[in-house]
Design a protein around this motif. Structure first.
Motif, PDB file in Angstrom:
ATOM      1  N   GLY A 159      -6.900   9.195   9.663  1.00 36.66           N
ATOM      2  CA  GLY A 159      -5.955   8.057   8.570  1.00 36.66           C
ATOM      3  C   GLY A 159      -4.708   7.806   8.474  1.00 36.66           C
ATOM      4  O   GLY A 159      -5.008   7.303   7.741  1.00 36.66           O
ATOM      5  N   GLU A 160      -5.354   6.677   9.821  1.00 36.11           N
ATOM      6  CA  GLU A 160      -4.385   5.635   9.794  1.00 36.11           C
ATOM      7  C   GLU A 160      -4.474   4.569   8.870  1.00 36.11           C
ATOM      8  O   GLU A 160      -5.596   3.926   8.681  1.00 36.11           O
ATOM      9  CB  GLU A 160      -3.825   5.396  11.745  1.00 36.11           C
ATOM     10  N   VAL A 161      -3.787   3.546   8.591  1.00 37.16           N
ATOM     11  CA  VAL A 161      -3.754   2.532   8.197  1.00 37.16           C
ATOM     12  C   VAL A 161      -3.463   1.312   8.216  1.00 37.16           C
ATOM     13  O   VAL A 161      -2.985   1.902   9.617  1.00 37.16           O
ATOM     14  CB  VAL A 161      -2.641   2.339   6.765  1.00 37.16           C
TER      15      VAL A 161
ATOM     16  N   ILE B 140       0.361  -1.082   0.082  1.00 36.71           N
ATOM     17  CA  ILE B 140      -0.314  -0.176  -0.436  1.00 36.71           C
ATOM     18  C   ILE B 140       0.947   1.922  -0.159  1.00 36.71           C
ATOM     19  O   ILE B 140       1.539   1.088   0.092  1.00 36.71           O
ATOM     20  CB  ILE B 140      -1.173   0.123   0.965  1.00 36.71           C
TER      21      ILE B 140
ATOM     22  N   GLN C  21      -8.720   2.283   5.718  1.00 36.15           N
ATOM     23  CA  GLN C  21      -8.347   3.398   7.334  1.00 36.15           C
ATOM     24  C   GLN C  21      -9.313   3.867   8.291  1.00 36.15           C
ATOM     25  O   GLN C  21     -10.525   3.586   7.909  1.00 36.15           O
ATOM     26  CB  GLN C  21      -7.927   4.244   5.545  1.00 36.15           C
TER      27      GLN C  21
ATOM     28  N   THR D 142      -0.692  14.044   3.953  1.00 36.20           N
ATOM     29  CA  THR D 142      -1.463  13.911   4.268  1.00 36.20           C
ATOM     30  C   THR D 142      -2.000  12.481   4.471  1.00 36.20           C
ATOM     31  O   THR D 142      -3.259  12.691   5.277  1.00 36.20           O
ATOM     32  CB  THR D 142      -1.811  13.767   2.869  1.00 36.20           C
ATOM     33  N   GLY D 143      -1.439  11.052   4.518  1.00 36.14           N
ATOM     34  CA  GLY D 143      -1.946  10.501   4.920  1.00 36.14           C
ATOM     35  C   GLY D 143      -2.870   9.843   4.229  1.00 36.14           C
ATOM     36  O   GLY D 143      -3.859   8.521   4.338  1.00 36.14           O
ATOM     37  N   GLU D 144      -3.374  10.504   2.815  1.00 34.86           N
ATOM     38  CA  GLU D 144      -3.971   9.790   1.724  1.00 34.86           C
ATOM     39  C   GLU D 144      -3.638   8.642   1.649  1.00 34.86           C
ATOM     40  O   GLU D 144      -2.270   8.665   0.853  1.00 34.86           O
ATOM     41  CB  GLU D 144      -4.546  10.763   0.471  1.00 34.86           C
ATOM     42  N   VAL D 145      -4.137   6.985   1.048  1.00 32.09           N
ATOM     43  CA  VAL D 145      -4.004   5.902   0.736  1.00 32.09           C
ATOM     44  C   VAL D 145      -4.186   6.518  -1.135  1.00 32.09           C
ATOM     45  O   VAL D 145      -5.094   6.647  -1.557  1.00 32.09           O
ATOM     46  CB  VAL D 145      -4.975   4.589   0.814  1.00 32.09           C
TER      47      VAL D 145
ATOM     48  N   GLN E 112       1.098   4.906   0.518  1.00 34.98           N
ATOM     49  CA  GLN E 112       0.512   6.236   1.356  1.00 34.98           C
ATOM     50  C   GLN E 112       1.454   7.007   1.305  1.00 34.98           C
ATOM     51  O   GLN E 112       2.763   7.686   1.994  1.00 34.98           O
ATOM     52  CB  GLN E 112       0.057   5.733   2.805  1.00 34.98           C
TER      53      GLN E 112
ATOM     54  N   LEU F 295       3.461  -1.238   4.317  1.00 34.29           N
ATOM     55  CA  LEU F 295       2.002  -0.314   3.900  1.00 34.29           C
ATOM     56  C   LEU F 295       3.515   1.134   3.423  1.00 34.29           C
ATOM     57  O   LEU F 295       5.272   1.218   4.733  1.00 34.29           O
ATOM     58  CB  LEU F 295       2.472   0.243   4.815  1.00 34.29           C
TER      59      LEU F 295
END
Lengths: 123, 123
Positions: free
Chosen positions: B25-27, A18, B20, A24-27, A20, A83
């Protein structure tokens, strides 16, 4: 020391990874890695997947310029998923959108949340 | 309308699903879903995976109480991966940690970033 050989790969020698946005934390996306692409990612600092369709290394952004710079790699509890915290140049998605996850399911319907980055008015 | 049948499943009828935290925003984790578990997730609002080891539905938190409440489901560009934005009760990881991705690779070594939630001093 970390050794990719100590991860749990699937029958094809791959683990899902994954990406990320570290800030910003956006996946951004999910793709696949084998042991060698993990080593390349750590050695070069550029996230490098294994393309299942091309059966070849896929150094993200090598042709498009939209590179993923590795900030930190994380491993999950089962050691069968990664991740990648990254700094993404431009769009992560091949459609030109910032993230591949641009479609939401709302009230049973699919809703497109964003347009390709070049279509967006500049700030 | 959204129909799980229009996703691209792998040879085992599964797609990877990333959970998420919708707020931070944490995966939290990655697990797998088949078409029926996607429908159950949307119908019930509780994220329900397909357990590959048990070959059975896995309604997250059904026994532990650490449920994942679905806030929004997203689909990636290739329609072969899902992103679940969730509100997570307690830890997402079976080790008791908030997220499954608690191990980082730093300077070539594995570093554990957090302890199980019950071990953490209360605020």
């Amino acid at each position: 020391m970390f050794d990719p050989a100590n991860l749990t790969f699937d029958a094809n020698g791959l683990v899902p990874a994954i990406a990320q946005d570290a800030e910003t934390g956006e996946v951004l996306m999910l793709a696949w890695m084998n042991a060698d692409s993990i080593s390349r990612t750590l050695d070069t600092g550029h996230v490098t997947y294994w393309s299942r369709s091309r059966q070849a290394f896929w150094a993200k952004g090598e042709t498009s310029g939209n590179r993923q710079h590795l900030i930190e790699m994380r491993i999950d509890c089962d050691r069968d998923c990664l991740l990648m915290l990254v700094r993404q140049d431009g769009p992560a998605c091949h459609t030109g959108r910032r993230t591949c996850f641009y479609t939401a399911v709302r009230d049973g319907a699919e809703v497109e949340l964003m347009t390709p980055m070049e279509d967006q008015p500049s700030a």
